[in-house]
Design an enzyme around this catalytic site. Structure first.
Site, PDB file in Angstrom:
ATOM      1  CB  SER A 110      -0.923  -0.084   1.531  1.00 41.36           C
ATOM      2  OG  SER A 110      -1.603   1.290   1.258  1.00 41.36           O
ATOM      3  N   GLY A 111       0.808   2.127  -0.878  1.00 43.78           N
ATOM      4  CA  GLY A 111       1.468   3.524  -0.865  1.00 43.78           C
ATOM      5  C   GLY A 111       2.777   3.287  -1.707  1.00 43.78           C
ATOM      6  CB  THR A 115      -3.469   3.939  -7.664  1.00 44.69           C
ATOM      7  OG1 THR A 115      -4.007   3.180  -6.641  1.00 44.69           O
ATOM      8  CG2 THR A 115      -4.741   4.743  -7.971  1.00 44.69           C
ATOM      9  CG  ASN A 171      -1.210   5.901  -0.380  1.00 47.23           C
ATOM     10  OD1 ASN A 171      -1.372   7.154  -0.653  1.00 47.23           O
ATOM     11  ND2 ASN A 171      -1.367   5.161  -1.274  1.00 47.23           N
ATOM     12  CB  SER A 174      -4.738   4.446   0.776  1.00 39.52           C
ATOM     13  OG  SER A 174      -4.941   3.119   0.748  1.00 39.52           O
ATOM     14  CB  SER A 175      -6.903   1.993  -4.031  1.00 42.69           C
ATOM     15  OG  SER A 175      -5.929   2.614  -4.874  1.00 42.69           O
ATOM     16  N   GLY A 406      -2.725  -2.993  -1.903  1.00 47.14           N
ATOM     17  CA  GLY A 406      -1.200  -3.716  -1.707  1.00 47.14           C
ATOM     18  C   GLY A 406      -1.373  -4.312  -0.478  1.00 47.14           C
ATOM     19  CD  GLU A 408      -4.009  -1.579   3.747  1.00 44.66           C
ATOM     20  OE1 GLU A 408      -4.278  -0.755   2.920  1.00 44.66           O
ATOM     21  OE2 GLU A 408      -5.070  -2.183   4.232  1.00 44.66           O
TER      22      GLU A 408
HETATM   23  N1  LIG Z   1       5.380   7.848 -10.092  1.00 42.97           N
HETATM   24  C1  LIG Z   1       5.061   8.528  -9.063  1.00 42.97           C
HETATM   25  N2  LIG Z   1       5.537   9.960  -9.022  1.00 42.97           N
HETATM   26  C2  LIG Z   1       5.524  10.721  -7.826  1.00 42.97           C
HETATM   27  N3  LIG Z   1       4.619  10.441  -6.997  1.00 42.97           N
HETATM   28  C3  LIG Z   1       4.356   9.312  -6.963  1.00 42.97           C
HETATM   29  C4  LIG Z   1       4.466   8.113  -7.900  1.00 42.97           C
HETATM   30  N4  LIG Z   1       3.573   7.136  -7.705  1.00 42.97           N
HETATM   31  C5  LIG Z   1       3.175   7.069  -6.332  1.00 42.97           C
HETATM   32  N5  LIG Z   1       3.532   8.360  -5.851  1.00 42.97           N
HETATM   33  C6  LIG Z   1       2.925   9.260  -4.673  1.00 42.97           C
HETATM   34  O1  LIG Z   1       2.761   8.245  -3.843  1.00 42.97           O
HETATM   35  C7  LIG Z   1       1.553   8.111  -3.165  1.00 42.97           C
HETATM   36  C8  LIG Z   1       0.843   6.600  -3.111  1.00 42.97           C
HETATM   37  O2  LIG Z   1       0.667   6.073  -4.386  1.00 42.97           O
HETATM   38  P1  LIG Z   1      -0.628   5.094  -4.676  1.00 42.97           P
HETATM   39  O3  LIG Z   1      -0.328   4.973  -6.349  1.00 42.97           O
HETATM   40  O4  LIG Z   1      -1.823   5.969  -4.114  1.00 42.97           O
HETATM   41  O5  LIG Z   1      -0.192   4.002  -3.970  1.00 42.97           O
HETATM   42  P2  LIG Z   1      -0.677   2.559  -3.941  1.00 42.97           P
HETATM   43  O6  LIG Z   1      -1.985   2.513  -5.214  1.00 42.97           O
HETATM   44  O7  LIG Z   1       0.231   1.497  -4.199  1.00 42.97           O
HETATM   45  O8  LIG Z   1      -1.489   2.487  -2.649  1.00 42.97           O
HETATM   46  C9  LIG Z   1       0.759   8.925  -4.125  1.00 42.97           C
HETATM   47  O9  LIG Z   1      -0.384   9.643  -3.902  1.00 42.97           O
HETATM   48  C10 LIG Z   1       1.875  10.129  -4.829  1.00 42.97           C
HETATM   49  O10 LIG Z   1       1.631  11.120  -3.940  1.00 42.97           O
HETATM   50 MG   LIG Z   2      -3.813   2.401  -4.736  1.00 39.41          MG
END
Ligand SMILES: Nc1ncnc2c1ncn2[C@@H]1O[C@H](COP(=O)(O)OP(=O)(O)O)[C@@H](O)[C@H]1O
Ligand SMILES: [Mg+2]
Length: 1056
Positions: A110-111, A115, A171, A174-175, A406, A408
Site C-alpha cells: 500500500s502506498g 494506482t 498513503n 490509498s485505494s 497492496g 497491508e
Molecule cells: N510515479 C510517481 N511519481 C510521483 N509520486 C508518486 C508516484 N507514484 C506514487 N507516488 C506518490 O505516492 C502516493 C501513493 O501512491 P499510490 O499509487 O496511491 O499507491 P498505491 O496505489 O500503491 O497504494 C501517491 O499519492 C503519490 O503522491
Molecule cells: Mg492504490
C-alpha cells in the site's frame, strides 16, 4: 536519454537499467543498483520485460512530459530507458501483433505507487492508440469513439478515487478497493469499449477507522460545497458528523477537496449523470453522515425488556426526509428486527426489540450498505457509459490493468486486511507460477538444457492454509458464520486444532509471542507476518443486512435510491424460485471473485510492474535500505532476475514460428517441405549465422523454439519487417493479377454483349429503313394510281382534266399567318428605341389617315422622316433668329413642345397667297412673319380644330377647320417641293386626341371648301377650291393657287 546498453562504468554513476545486466548476481548488487538509481532520480529499472518502480514521493515532471511520452512511441523496450511507458508500448505492440489479450499486473505494498502507475499506463495507452489510429487513417467516427472511451475511462478514475480512496496512515490517497480495468480494442487497435470490475470496497471505513485516517474522500469533498449543504440543510462542518469526527482527521495537506469535488462533478456529468441523479447521490451521502449521529437510549416504558428508542428524533426525521422514506418505519427497522419462525405453512413472524449495541450495529449496517450500494451503482453506470453493445462484435482483444490494494500491515489488522493480504498472496502465486515455475518447468519438459532453480520463496502453502479444501481458514470462518453464537475464541480453537502446527500459522497456543491474544492469530505471509484481530471477523464476514432495513429502503419514493436495492428484489425472487445460491459470506464471495480474476489473468499475456515503497514516512528522496531489502526479498526479486537472466525471453511453437518468420530464410520461403523444427532451424541460421552464437541464443525444444534475449527477438522481428515489403509485393502481384484477369473477363463479356446489342440495333435500323422504303413506295404508287385516270390521256379519261387548283387554305393557315405577322411586327417593334417607336406610331396613324398609294391621297411619301422642326436646320440662314423667337414664345408659358415649324403659303380671306412661318406647338398654331419671325395675330387653339380637309390629288394644300367663329386656315405645305400635308395632319389629329380625347376627321374633298372670312360678327363666305393639272407646257414643281371669280379658286398641281 539514458543509454540502455550496459556500460559497467555506469553502475557507480546511475546504475544499470536492467537488473539482468548485473554481472555478479546477489542481493547486495541488486540493492546497490536500485539505491544508486533511486538517488539519481531513475525510479524505473527493468528485469527483462518487467518494470520495477520505486515510489519517489515527489512529482517528476520531466518523466511524464509529452516529449518523453513521444520518445517511447513504436520503440522496443531494450531501445529506451526503463519506464512504465516502455512497458505500455510493449503491451500495446504485442496486442497489435498477436491479437492476444494482454494484462498488466501492478503489485506492491500500500502506498508503493500502484494506482499512479495504472494512471500513467492508461495515459500512454490512450495516446499511443489514438496516435496509431491517426496513422492508420481510421475513419473519424471510430477515432472520435476511441477518444471518447478513453476520456471516459480517465474521467472515471477521478470518480473512483473520490468514492473508493481514503487517507490511511500509509498513503494519503490509498485505494480502499481493488480494480481491474479492461480496455477493449478493435482489430486495428482502436479502443472501442471498456469495463471496470471492483473488488471488495472496505465499507467499514464509513463508520470506523484508525485515528489519523480519513473516511472516503467524497464525504469531505461534498461538504466543501456550501450550495449543496444549504440545499439539503446539512452542516458543512465535518466535525459535526460523528462518523468523520471519530478518527480526528479532516484535512490532508496535499489534497484540495473543493477542487477535487468540482472535477468529480464534471466527470459524473460527462458520464451522463443528470442533476436529479447528482441530487439523489448528495442525499444519500448526507443521510449516511447523519445516520452516524443517531443515538439510542433505553426505552423507559419497557422496563423489563432491553429496548431502545432513538434519542435524537430530529436527526431521524432529517434522514427519513433525505431518503424519502417513512420515518416511523425507519425507526422501527433500527430498533427492532422481525424474525421468521417455523417453516412453510406454519411460518410466523415476530418482532424482536434490540438493545443499544444491536441498534448501533444495525445503524452502522445501514450506513455501510447505503455507501456500498452507491459505490457499486457508480461503477455500473461507468460501465454502461464506457461499454457499447454495438461495438461488442468488433472487439478483437483487450488490455487489462490490475490495480489491487497492496499488502497491508497495521497495528490492528482486521478482516479487510486479511482479505487484502489474501489477494496479494494470490497475485504473488500467479507471478511465481508464470515467471518462476512455469518457465522453468517448460524448459525441462521441452528438453532444453536447464538447471532448475527452486530456491525462491513459494507461497503455495500459505494459499493452501487460507483457501484449502476441505479445511482452510476461509472454510472455518464460513462455518463459524453459519453457526449461531460463535465467538472469536471458539474460532481460534478450531484454527489451532487444524493448523496449530502449520509453518505459516501462529496463535497464543503455538507461540510465546505475548502480543497474540486469544482473539487473534498470526499469518506468516510472503511479505511478512501479520497478526489479525478476530474480534470483528465473524460479524464482518457475515456482513448482515437486516431485511427490515432493506424493506424500509425499498419503500423509498426516490427512484435512484430504489435502484440501489433492485438486486435485493431479484435475490428475493431467486430465493423463491430456488435459483442457484450465491455464496453468502464476504470471504467466500471474494474467493470466487479473486479466483475468477486469476483465471482471466492466466488467459492473458502478462506484464508486470512491481512497485517498491522506499520508506514508510512518504518522504521524497529517502531510501530506507532495510525496508527496501525486505520488499526485494519477499518479491523474489533475486530469483526473478536469475531466472530471467539465465532463461529465455521468448518461446514459440515451431508451427507458429515458421508461419511468422518463413520469409526470412530462402530455404523456407515460400514453401518448406521438411519438419517444422528443421524449418525453424533454417530460419535461426539466417538470424544468427555463427553456430556458437546461435547455440547460445536459440534452443530447440521438442515443440518450441526458445530465444534467449529480447535483442535477438527484436532482430528477428526486424528481419521479418525488412522482408515484409517483398511479401506484400508478391501478395499485391497476385491480387492485382487476379483483379486484372477478373476485369478482363468481365470486360470481354461486356464488350461481347455490347457488340450483340449494336448488331441488333443495326438490324433494327435496316428493318425500319426497309419498312419506310416499302411504305413510301406504296404511297407513291397509290398517288400515281389516283393520277392515272388523268395521266393516261383524253382517250381513256373521257375528257376529264388533270386537277390544277391548289387545295383551299384552311382557317388554321390564316391564323398561323396572323400569328406570324403579329410576331414579326413585335420583333420589329422591340428592336426600336422609344423615339423610333413614337415615329412609327405617327407613321401608322399617317397610314391610317392617308392610306397607301392611290387609295386616299396621291403622292404622299410614307418613307420620309417627319422631322417636325425644319427651321432649326443648318440650311436655314436665320436659324438663330428663329430659335430666339421660339424661346420668346416658350417664355410666355403654356407651350412646351414644337410639333411642326416651317415656312408655308397661307391663303388670306381675299384669296391672296402670303408666305408665313407656321409654328405648331402642343397647344397652338402660330403664324409668324417668315422674315422677321414675329408673331402675326394670336395663336389658334389646337383643341378648337374640328376637322381637316385636303384633296386626294398631288397638291400640297391643307385646310384646318376651326370651331366657328374662328376662321379656317388654308395653307400650302409644300413650299420647298416636299409634301408635308401628311406630317401636319398626323400631328394635329394626334394632338387633338391627346387634348380632347376625340379623333377629328381628315376629309378628302373636291371641290374643297373652307371659311376664312368669318368672325364674331359675320359668318363670312365659304371659299370653293377646285384642283387641276398645270396646263401642258406651264408646269411647275410647286402648286399654285389662282383666285377665280367671287369666292372660287383653282389649285394647279404638277402632273404625276
Ligand atoms: N510515479 C510517481 N511519481 C510521483 N509520486 C508518486 C508516484 N507514484 C506514487 N507516488 C506518490 O505516492 C502516493 C501513493 O501512491 P499510490 O499509487 O496511491 O499507491 P498505491 O496505489 O500503491 O497504494 C501517491 O499519492 C503519490 O503522491
Ligand atoms: Mg492504490
Amino acid at each position: 536519454m539514458e543509454p540502455i546498453t550496459p556500460s559497467f562504468n555506469n553502475i557507480k554513476n546511475v546504475g544499470l537499467p536492467d537488473f539482468c545486466f548485473l554481472e555478479h548476481l546477489d542481493e547486495n548488487e541488486i540493492m546497490n543498483n536500485i539505491s544508486t538509481r533511486f538517488h539519481k532520480d531513475h525510479i524505473y529499472t527493468y528485469i527483462g520485460e518487467q518494470v520495477v518502480s520505486v515510489n519517489p514521493f515527489s512529482k517528476k515532471e520531466h518523466l511524464y512530459s509529452d516529449q518523453t511520452l513521444k520518445s517511447y512511441h513504436n520503440m522496443y523496450m531494450y531501445e529506451v530507458p526503463p519506464h512504465i511507458y516502455s512497458l505500455a508500448q510493449d503491451t500495446y505492440k504485442k496486442l497489435l501483433l498477436t491479437k492476444e489479450n494482454q494484462c498488466i499486473i501492478i503489485t506492491g505494498e500500500s502506498g508503493s505507487g500502484k494506482t499512479e502507475a495504472s494512471k500513467i499506463l492508461m495515459e500512454y495507452i490512450t495516446k499511443a492508440s489514438i496516435n496509431n489510429k491517426i496513422n492508420e487513417k481510421a475513419n473519424s467516427a471510430t477515432l472520435d469513439r476511441s477518444e471518447i472511451i478513453m476520456k471516459l475511462i480517465m474521467d472515471s478514475n477521478v470518480i473512483l478515487e473520490a468514492f473508493g480512496n481514503a487517507k490511511t496512515l500509509k498513503n494519503d490517497n490509498s485505494s480502499r478497493f481493488g480494480k481491474f480495468i479492461e480496455i477493449e480494442f478493435d482489430e486495428k487497435g482502436a479502443p472501442i469499449s471498456g469495463k471496470i470490475q471492483q473488488f471488495l470496497l472496505e465499507k467499514s471505513r464509513v463508520h470506523t477507522r484508525a485515528i489519523g485516517e480519513r473516511s472516503f474522500h467524497i464525504f469531505y469533498q461534498f461538504l466543501t460545497s456550501k450550495e449543496i449543504t444549504s440545499k439539503f440543510q446539512l452542516s458543512d462542518d465535518p466535525s459535526y458528523y460523528r462518523y468523520l469526527k471519530d478518527s480526528m482527521c479532516f484535512n490532508v495537506s496535499n489534497i484540495n477537496d473543493g477542487r477535487e469535488f468540482k472535477l468529480v462533478g464534471q466527470a459524473l456529468q460527462s458520464l451522463g449523470w443528470t442533476q436529479e441523479d447528482l441530487d439523489s447521490m448528495y442525499r444519500i451521502l448526507g443521510a449516511v453522515l447523519l445516520i452516524g449521529n443517531l443515538e439510542f437510549c433505553n426505552d423507559q416504558e419497557k422496563a423489563n425488556v432491553d429496548a431502545v428508542n432513538v434519542k435524537n428524533p430530529s436527526i431521524l426525521k432529517k434522514i427519513a426526509a433525505l431518503l424519502d422514506c417513512n420515518e416511523d418505519q425507519l425507526e422501527k427497522s433500527l430498533i427492532s428486527r422481525s424474525l421468521t419462525l417455523g417453516v412453510s405453512k406454519r411460518k410466523s413472524s415476530i418482532r424482536v426489540l434490540l438493545n443499544t449495541n444491536q441498534a448501533m450495529e444495525t445503524r452502522d449496517a445501514l450506513a455501510k450498505v447505503l455507501y456500498d450500494r452507491l459505490f457499486n451503482t457508480i461503477i455500473e453506470k461507468i460501465n454502461k457509459a464506457i461499454s457499447s453493445d454495438i461495438d461488442r462484435k468488433n472487439i478483437e482483444s483487450m488490455i487489462g490493468i490490475l490495480d489491487i490494494y497492496g499488502f497491508e500491515v497495521f497495528e490492528n489488522n482486521s478482516f479487510e486486511q486479511f482479505i487484502i493480504n489474501y489477494s496479494n498472496e494470490k497475485l504473488q502465486q500467479l507471478f511465481i507460477n508464470l515467471v518462476l515455475r512455469q518457465d522453468q518447468e517448460e524448459y525441462i519438459k521441452e528438453g532444453v538444457e536447464w538447471k532448475f532453480m527452486d530456491n525462491y520463496f513459494d507461497n503455495t502453502p500459505i494459499i493452501d492454509l487460507i483457501e484449502g479444501q476441505p479445511v482452510g481458514l476461509l472454510k472455518l470462518l464460513e462455518e463459524a458464520c453459519l453457526i449461531g453464537q460463535n465467538t472469536p475464541e471458539l474460532l481460534i480453537q478450531k484454527m489451532n486444532q487444524f493448523f496449530g502446527k502449520h509453518n505459516h500459522f501462529e496463535s497464543y497456543e503455538t507461540t510465546n509471542n505475548l502480543s497474540i491474544t486469544n482473539q487473534s492469530f498470526t499469518l506468516k505471509h510472503y511479505a511478512g507476518s501479520v497478526t489479525y484481530n478476530l474480534e470483528q471477523f465473524i460479524y464482518k464476514n457475515k456482513d448482515p443486512l437486516y431485511q427490515d432495513l432493506i424493506n424500509t429502503m425499498q419503500s423509498s419514493k426516490n427512484n435512484f435510491l430504489l435502484s440501489l436495492f433492485q438486486l435485493d428484489f431479484l435475490k428475493a425472487s431467486n430465493q423463491q424460485t430456488g435459483a442457484k445460491k450465491i455464496p453468502t459470506t464476504m470471504a467466500s464471495q471474494f474467493k470466487v471473485a479473486i479466483n475468477d480474476l486469476i483465471g482471466k489473468l492466466n488467459s492473458c499475456q502478462p506484464h508486470y510492474i512491481r512497485c517498491i515503497k522506499p520508506n514508510d514516512e512518504k518522504r521524497p528522496g529517502h531510501f530506507d535500505y532495510e525496508r527496501v531489502k525486505h520488499q526485494i526479498r519477499y518479491l523474489n526479486m533475486l530469483e526473478t532476475v536469475r531466472v530471467k537472466k539465465a532463461g529465455y525471453c521468448n518461446r514459440q511453437h515451431y508451427t507458429r514460428f515458421l508461419a511468422r518468420y518463413k520469409m526470412i530464410a530462402p530455404a523456407t520461403w515460400p514453401f518448406w517441405n521438411g519438419t517444422v523444427k528443421d524449418g525453424a532451424m533454417e530460419i535461426a541460421k539466417v538470424l544468427i549465422p555463427s553456430p556458437i552464437d546461435r547455440q547460445a541464443e536459440c534452443q530447440f525444444g521438442k515443440k518450441k523454439i526458445f530465444i534467449k534475449s529480447a535483442k535477438t527477438l527484436f532482430h528477428l522481428e526486424e528481419l521479418r519487417s525488412k522482408q515484409m515489403p517483398k511479401v506484400c509485393i508478391i501478395i499485391q502481384r497476385h491480387w492485382r493479377g487476379y483483379q486484372a484477369r477478373k476485369w478482363y473477363k468481365s470486360e470481354l463479356a461486356r464488350l461481347q454483349q455490347e457488340k450483340e446489342e449494336i448488331q441488333k440495333q443495326i438490324l433494327r435500323k435496316k428493318s425500319v429503313a426497309k419498312i419506310q422504303n416499302c411504305y413510301l413506295r406504296y404511297r407513291i404508287r397509290t398517288y400515281f394510281k389516283k393520277l392515272q385516270p388523268w395521266a393516261v390521256g383524253p382517250t381513256y379519261c373521257k375528257g376529264k382534266a388533270i386537277p390544277t387548283l391548289w387545295p383551299k387554305k384552311s382557317a388554321l393557315e390564316d391564323l398561323i399567318q396572323v400569328i406570324h405577322i403579329t410576331w414579326w411586327a413585335k420583333m420589329k417593334v422591340c428592336s426600336l428605341s422609344m423615339e423610333q417607336r413614337a415615329l412609327v406610331r405617327q407613321k401608322i396613324l399617317a397610314l391610317d389617315l392617308f392610306g397607301m398609294g392611290y387609295f386616299k391621297k396621291k403622292e404622299w411619301d410614307c418613307r420620309r422622316k417627319f422631322s417636325a422642326d425644319y427651321l432649326s436646320d443648318d440650311s436655314n440662314p436665320k436659324k438663330l433668329q428663329f430659335s430666339e423667337a421660339v424661346q420668346l414664345l416658350f417664355q410666355k408659358g403654356g407651350d412646351k413642345e414644337i410639333l411642326f415649324a416651317d415656312n408655308v403659303v397661307k391663303i388670306n380671306k381675299r384669296g391672296k397667297s402670303q408666305l408665313r412661318t407656321l409654328i405648331i406647338t402642343d397647344q397652338h398654331i402660330y403664324k409668324y412673319d417668315s422674315k422677321k419671325y414675329t408673331q402675326k395675330k394670336v395663336g389658334l387653339k389646337i383643341h378648337s380644330i374640328v376637322a381637316l380637309s385636303t384633296s386626294n390629288k398631288r397638291d400640297t394644300f391643307l385646310s384646318i377647320h376651326f370651331k366657328a367663329p374662328v376662321r379656317d386656315l388654308f395653307i400650302d405645305l409644300g413650299c420647298d417641293s416636299v409634301e408635308k400635308v401628311s406630317e401636319v395632319s398626323t400631328n394635329l389629329v394626334q394632338q387633338v386626341f391627346k387634348l380632347t380625347g376625340t379623333t377629328i376627321p381628315l376629309l378628302f374633298r373636291e371641290p374643297l371648301t373652307f371659311n376664312n372670312s368669318r368672325d364674331s360678327r359675320t359668318s363670312g363666305t365659304d371659299f370653293v377650291i377646285s384642283f387641276a393639272h398645270y396646263p401642258k407646257g406651264k408646269e411647275q414643281r410647286q402648286c399654285t393657287f389662282v383666285k377665280g371669280k367671287a369666292n372660287t379658286a383653282v389649285i394647279y398641281y404638277p402632273i404625276d
